[in-house]
Each structure stands twice: as C-alpha cells, then as structure tokens.
Design a protein around this motif. Structure first.
Motif, PDB file in Angstrom:
ATOM      1  N   MET A 177     -31.169 -24.257-101.011  1.00  0.00           N
ATOM      2  CA  MET A 177     -31.202 -25.970-101.306  1.00  0.00           C
ATOM      3  C   MET A 177     -30.816 -25.326-103.403  1.00  0.00           C
ATOM      4  O   MET A 177     -30.704 -26.658-104.179  1.00  0.00           O
ATOM      5  CB  MET A 177     -32.279 -26.426-101.504  1.00  0.00           C
ATOM      6  N   ALA A 178     -30.831 -24.718-103.761  1.00  0.00           N
ATOM      7  CA  ALA A 178     -30.118 -24.206-104.990  1.00  0.00           C
ATOM      8  C   ALA A 178     -30.399 -25.253-105.825  1.00  0.00           C
ATOM      9  O   ALA A 178     -29.903 -26.785-106.441  1.00  0.00           O
ATOM     10  CB  ALA A 178     -28.604 -24.044-105.022  1.00  0.00           C
ATOM     11  N   PRO A 179     -31.666 -25.713-106.380  1.00  0.00           N
ATOM     12  CA  PRO A 179     -31.999 -26.521-107.106  1.00  0.00           C
ATOM     13  C   PRO A 179     -31.475 -26.144-108.672  1.00  0.00           C
ATOM     14  O   PRO A 179     -30.665 -24.634-109.474  1.00  0.00           O
ATOM     15  CB  PRO A 179     -33.647 -26.129-107.573  1.00  0.00           C
ATOM     16  N   LEU A 180     -31.039 -27.431-109.289  1.00  0.00           N
ATOM     17  CA  LEU A 180     -30.815 -27.370-110.303  1.00  0.00           C
ATOM     18  C   LEU A 180     -30.827 -26.200-111.627  1.00  0.00           C
ATOM     19  O   LEU A 180     -30.773 -25.530-112.395  1.00  0.00           O
ATOM     20  CB  LEU A 180     -30.926 -28.514-111.417  1.00  0.00           C
ATOM     21  N   ASN A 181     -32.516 -26.825-112.255  1.00  0.00           N
ATOM     22  CA  ASN A 181     -33.544 -25.618-112.864  1.00  0.00           C
ATOM     23  C   ASN A 181     -33.539 -23.924-111.599  1.00  0.00           C
ATOM     24  O   ASN A 181     -34.687 -23.936-110.907  1.00  0.00           O
ATOM     25  CB  ASN A 181     -34.336 -25.775-113.450  1.00  0.00           C
ATOM     26  N   GLY A 190     -31.636 -33.466-101.080  1.00  0.00           N
ATOM     27  CA  GLY A 190     -32.677 -32.114-100.510  1.00  0.00           C
ATOM     28  C   GLY A 190     -32.546 -33.332 -99.097  1.00  0.00           C
ATOM     29  O   GLY A 190     -32.300 -32.772 -98.349  1.00  0.00           O
ATOM     30  N   ALA A 191     -33.028 -34.655 -99.572  1.00  0.00           N
ATOM     31  CA  ALA A 191     -33.058 -35.770 -98.281  1.00  0.00           C
ATOM     32  C   ALA A 191     -32.528 -36.265 -97.323  1.00  0.00           C
ATOM     33  O   ALA A 191     -32.139 -35.827 -96.025  1.00  0.00           O
ATOM     34  CB  ALA A 191     -33.831 -37.033 -98.300  1.00  0.00           C
ATOM     35  N   PHE A 192     -30.575 -35.907 -97.608  1.00  0.00           N
ATOM     36  CA  PHE A 192     -29.380 -36.156 -96.918  1.00  0.00           C
ATOM     37  C   PHE A 192     -29.808 -34.100 -96.067  1.00  0.00           C
ATOM     38  O   PHE A 192     -29.176 -34.420 -95.043  1.00  0.00           O
ATOM     39  CB  PHE A 192     -28.475 -35.817 -98.203  1.00  0.00           C
ATOM     40  N   ALA A 193     -30.011 -33.137 -97.232  1.00  0.00           N
ATOM     41  CA  ALA A 193     -29.829 -31.794 -96.557  1.00  0.00           C
ATOM     42  C   ALA A 193     -30.367 -31.956 -95.492  1.00  0.00           C
ATOM     43  O   ALA A 193     -29.944 -30.871 -94.382  1.00  0.00           O
ATOM     44  CB  ALA A 193     -29.494 -30.514 -97.658  1.00  0.00           C
ATOM     45  N   GLY A 194     -32.051 -31.806 -95.421  1.00  0.00           N
ATOM     46  CA  GLY A 194     -32.722 -32.424 -94.289  1.00  0.00           C
ATOM     47  C   GLY A 194     -32.308 -32.849 -93.297  1.00  0.00           C
ATOM     48  O   GLY A 194     -32.615 -32.223 -91.896  1.00  0.00           O
ATOM     49  N   GLY A 195     -32.497 -34.168 -93.604  1.00  0.00           N
ATOM     50  CA  GLY A 195     -31.435 -35.314 -92.163  1.00  0.00           C
ATOM     51  C   GLY A 195     -30.464 -34.303 -91.393  1.00  0.00           C
ATOM     52  O   GLY A 195     -30.616 -34.448 -90.284  1.00  0.00           O
ATOM     53  N   VAL A 196     -29.847 -33.363 -91.955  1.00  0.00           N
ATOM     54  CA  VAL A 196     -28.192 -33.750 -91.437  1.00  0.00           C
ATOM     55  C   VAL A 196     -28.834 -32.073 -90.116  1.00  0.00           C
ATOM     56  O   VAL A 196     -28.205 -32.003 -89.061  1.00  0.00           O
ATOM     57  CB  VAL A 196     -27.932 -32.494 -92.265  1.00  0.00           C
ATOM     58  N   SER A 197     -29.530 -31.230 -91.334  1.00  0.00           N
ATOM     59  CA  SER A 197     -29.980 -29.947 -89.923  1.00  0.00           C
ATOM     60  C   SER A 197     -31.204 -30.174 -89.146  1.00  0.00           C
ATOM     61  O   SER A 197     -31.131 -30.007 -87.995  1.00  0.00           O
ATOM     62  CB  SER A 197     -31.273 -29.418 -91.650  1.00  0.00           C
ATOM     63  N   VAL A 198     -31.827 -32.159 -89.053  1.00  0.00           N
ATOM     64  CA  VAL A 198     -32.822 -32.329 -87.965  1.00  0.00           C
ATOM     65  C   VAL A 198     -31.641 -32.735 -87.050  1.00  0.00           C
ATOM     66  O   VAL A 198     -32.432 -32.029 -86.125  1.00  0.00           O
ATOM     67  CB  VAL A 198     -34.151 -33.053 -88.596  1.00  0.00           C
ATOM     68  N   LEU A 199     -30.743 -33.045 -87.434  1.00  0.00           N
ATOM     69  CA  LEU A 199     -29.821 -33.196 -86.310  1.00  0.00           C
ATOM     70  C   LEU A 199     -29.208 -33.138 -85.347  1.00  0.00           C
ATOM     71  O   LEU A 199     -29.072 -33.229 -84.116  1.00  0.00           O
ATOM     72  CB  LEU A 199     -29.042 -34.800 -87.235  1.00  0.00           C
ATOM     73  N   ARG A 219     -29.821 -26.336 -94.473  1.00  0.00           N
ATOM     74  CA  ARG A 219     -30.328 -27.244 -96.223  1.00  0.00           C
ATOM     75  C   ARG A 219     -29.570 -26.281 -97.218  1.00  0.00           C
ATOM     76  O   ARG A 219     -29.735 -27.429 -98.010  1.00  0.00           O
ATOM     77  CB  ARG A 219     -31.875 -27.299 -96.196  1.00  0.00           C
ATOM     78  N   PHE A 220     -29.771 -25.436 -97.926  1.00  0.00           N
ATOM     79  CA  PHE A 220     -29.430 -24.974 -98.882  1.00  0.00           C
ATOM     80  C   PHE A 220     -27.824 -24.743 -99.345  1.00  0.00           C
ATOM     81  O   PHE A 220     -27.143 -25.433-100.239  1.00  0.00           O
ATOM     82  CB  PHE A 220     -29.722 -23.699 -98.790  1.00  0.00           C
ATOM     83  N   GLY A 221     -27.404 -24.725 -98.071  1.00  0.00           N
ATOM     84  CA  GLY A 221     -25.953 -24.627 -97.830  1.00  0.00           C
ATOM     85  C   GLY A 221     -25.656 -25.792 -98.181  1.00  0.00           C
ATOM     86  O   GLY A 221     -24.490 -26.475 -99.514  1.00  0.00           O
ATOM     87  N   ILE A 222     -25.213 -27.254 -97.645  1.00  0.00           N
ATOM     88  CA  ILE A 222     -25.249 -28.281 -98.073  1.00  0.00           C
ATOM     89  C   ILE A 222     -26.096 -28.829 -99.540  1.00  0.00           C
ATOM     90  O   ILE A 222     -24.724 -29.353-100.162  1.00  0.00           O
ATOM     91  CB  ILE A 222     -25.966 -29.503 -97.202  1.00  0.00           C
ATOM     92  N   PHE A 223     -26.611 -28.205 -99.869  1.00  0.00           N
ATOM     93  CA  PHE A 223     -27.816 -29.341-101.209  1.00  0.00           C
ATOM     94  C   PHE A 223     -26.663 -28.557-102.516  1.00  0.00           C
ATOM     95  O   PHE A 223     -26.260 -29.265-102.879  1.00  0.00           O
ATOM     96  CB  PHE A 223     -28.805 -28.814-101.639  1.00  0.00           C
ATOM     97  N   SER A 224     -26.081 -27.083-102.071  1.00  0.00           N
ATOM     98  CA  SER A 224     -25.337 -26.639-102.848  1.00  0.00           C
ATOM     99  C   SER A 224     -24.208 -27.005-102.951  1.00  0.00           C
ATOM    100  O   SER A 224     -22.951 -26.830-104.008  1.00  0.00           O
ATOM    101  CB  SER A 224     -25.139 -24.610-102.780  1.00  0.00           C
ATOM    102  N   ALA A 225     -23.609 -27.490-102.039  1.00  0.00           N
ATOM    103  CA  ALA A 225     -22.177 -28.064-101.790  1.00  0.00           C
ATOM    104  C   ALA A 225     -21.606 -29.115-102.363  1.00  0.00           C
ATOM    105  O   ALA A 225     -20.968 -29.849-103.067  1.00  0.00           O
ATOM    106  CB  ALA A 225     -21.608 -28.271-100.605  1.00  0.00           C
ATOM    107  N   ILE A 226     -22.890 -30.086-102.781  1.00  0.00           N
ATOM    108  CA  ILE A 226     -23.510 -31.646-102.880  1.00  0.00           C
ATOM    109  C   ILE A 226     -22.639 -31.254-104.523  1.00  0.00           C
ATOM    110  O   ILE A 226     -23.538 -30.749-105.367  1.00  0.00           O
ATOM    111  CB  ILE A 226     -24.409 -31.709-103.216  1.00  0.00           C
ATOM    112  N   PRO A 227     -22.013 -31.979-105.303  1.00  0.00           N
ATOM    113  CA  PRO A 227     -21.420 -31.965-106.750  1.00  0.00           C
ATOM    114  C   PRO A 227     -22.324 -32.127-107.637  1.00  0.00           C
ATOM    115  O   PRO A 227     -23.112 -32.468-107.500  1.00  0.00           O
ATOM    116  CB  PRO A 227     -20.462 -33.037-106.726  1.00  0.00           C
TER     117      PRO A 227
END
Length: 291
Positions: free
Chosen positions: A1-5, A206-215, A184-192
């Motif tokens: 999920m590659a946080p900013l910091n 993060g919520a968007f990435a998590g939701g995709v992984s659930v579905l 989750r990490f992949g989608i979060f990292s891919a978001i600009p």
C-alpha cells in the motif's frame, strides 16, 4: 500500500505498522464479527438477524467476541505486513532508486504478494483459526460454549489438535492474504501521488484498494472460514470444501458476508494507510536514524 511516508528503517516500519494495526482492529472488529458469523452459517442468515440475535443474547459486548485473538495478533500482523513490504520493495529497487527489474506499476503488486505471504504464514493463519473457532463456539447449538476465554481457547485447541490445529486452512489463508495484499498495495501504489498525499486522500485511496480486493477474492475468505470453523472436519481439502459449498449452497454462498467484510476492509485499509504515514512522521521527529 506504499504509504506516502515510507521508512527505510525496518524498526520504524514495525512500530508504525503495529500501532496502526491495533488502532484499526479496535475500531472495526464488530463488522468482522458479523462477517465471520454469516460465513459460518450453512443456512440463510441476514446481517440484521445476526445483529439482533447477538444483541439479545450478549448485549453490545457480544460483538467483540473473539476480539482478543485479533488484538494479540494485530501488532505482529501489521508489523510483519509493512516491514515485509518495505523489504520486498527494497529488493526490487536498485542502489540509485531505479526499478531494478523493470516491473513498473506491477512492482507494488509483487512486493504486496511477498508481504501477504509472510503475514499469512507467521500470523494470520493461527490468528484466524482461533478467531473463527471462538466466534463459532459462541453460536454452537449442541451445548454451552466450550471456550471460556482466549487463552483457554488456545490451550484447548492446541491440546486437542496439536500445533497443527491452529494451522487449519493454511493454504486458502495464504492465497487469500497474499492476493489481497498484492491487490491493495498494488492499487494504492498505482494511484497518482497527488491523490494520496494527505491523510484524508490516503484513507480514501486505501479504502478503494481494499474494496477492490474484497470483491475479487471474497470466495477465498468464505472457504477459509469454513475450513477453520468447528465443523472443519467435514472438509478433506480446500478443493473438497469448495465442491461441498457449491453443491449444497450454490455459487452465491461464496459471497456470504460480503457486505460487512466490504465495510470492514474499506475501513481497515483506509485507516491503516492514513495512520501509518502519520505515525512514521511522528517517529521521524523523535527517533533519529540514518534513513
């Protein structure tokens, strides 16, 4: 999920991940309880029905049955997840910060896959087995609950089944956690970056990435819960469990508990992504390291 910091120092990753994990699970556990209860039922049961029954039988505290297993494991689980992600990311990055293997945006997915695998092997499988059995035990119909508390439950499970008893369902758990964290990490990292450069934006991303992984992977979670419950003896293997659910309950059974799980995971990933970065910033101000 590659946080900013992102801390390069592994100790900071461990502390920040552990702190974010404990805070998150204490906030979201009631949705995890409802989700697991719905998945364990072999008969149709609604979220509203679970809420009413639990509240009538045990009051508000009933929604926290099994929380202890999550809290005790929350710190090491999140710590291993983030530290493993940072380690895998470093292995995929060259000495000058370049993309060592030319993975591009897939780099986050690959690092997440490694992080999820480590998390599943060392923490999630035993934690989930204990949690599922504690929740399942609270709803048993053949007598009073068998487990008095978390420690009695662990002692009983290990005494009856050995250490292998807390590794029931390890295969679907590894598949579930590794694919979920990769997504989750992949989608979060891919978001600009500009769409996740503040705590609020990081939480939404993060919520968007998590939701995709659930579905995408809800069915794996259902299989995992069944193979870790009190009736796990019914299933000879992961494949047999899938076959039995499909034959007896139909394909929609693989989406049991999707509502509460979607809510829980969106909150979980949103909270941990935003909080992790903020904790890293706080640690940087008091914990001076070379990185």
């Amino acid at each position: 999920m590659a946080p900013l910091n992102k801390p390069k120092h592994k100790g900071k990753a461990l502390v920040a991940g552990a702190s974010a994990g404990i805070f998150e699970i204490c906030c979201t556990y009631p949705t995890e309880y409802v989700k697991t209860t719905q998945q364990l039922s072999t008969k149709p049961i609604t979220v509203g029905g679970i809420i009413r029954t639990t509240f009538q039988d045990a009051g508000p505290g009933g929604f926290y049955r099994g929380l202890s297993s999550m809290v005790y494991f929350a710190a090491p689980k999140a710590a291993i997840r983030f530290a493993s992600f940072e380690t895998c990311s470093a292995l995929l990055t060259g000495p000058s910060g370049e993309d060592k293997y030319g993975l591009g945006k897939a780099k986050g997915f690959v690092a997440g896959l490694g992080a999820g695998t480590m998390e599943a092997i060392f923490v999630t499988t035993p934690q989930e087995t204990i949690k599922v059995r504690l929740i399942n035990d609270a709803f048993r119909t053949d007598g009073p609950p068998q487990y008095r508390n978390f420690f009695h439950g662990v002692k009983t499970i290990v005494g009856e089944f050995g250490l292998a008893g807390i590794y029931k369902g390890v295969a679907p758990t590894i598949i579930k956690v590794s694919t979920a964290q990769a997504t989750r990490f992949g989608i979060f990292s891919a978001i600009p970056l500009e769409q996740r450069n503040t705590p609020g934006k990081a939480a939404l991303s993060g919520a968007f990435a998590g939701g995709v992984s659930v579905l995408l992977f809800q069915g794996i979670d259902v299989v995992k819960s069944r193979m870790q419950g009190l009736e796990a003896h019914k299933y000879r293997s992961t494949g047999h469990c899938i076959k039995e659910i499909l034959a007896n309950e139909g394909p929609m059974a693989f989406y049991k508990g999707v509502g509460p799980r979607l809510t829980r995971v969106c909150l979980e990933v949103g909270i941990t992504m935003s909080l992790y970065g903020e904790i890293v910033k706080a640690l940087d101000s008091v914990w001076k390291t070379d990185h």
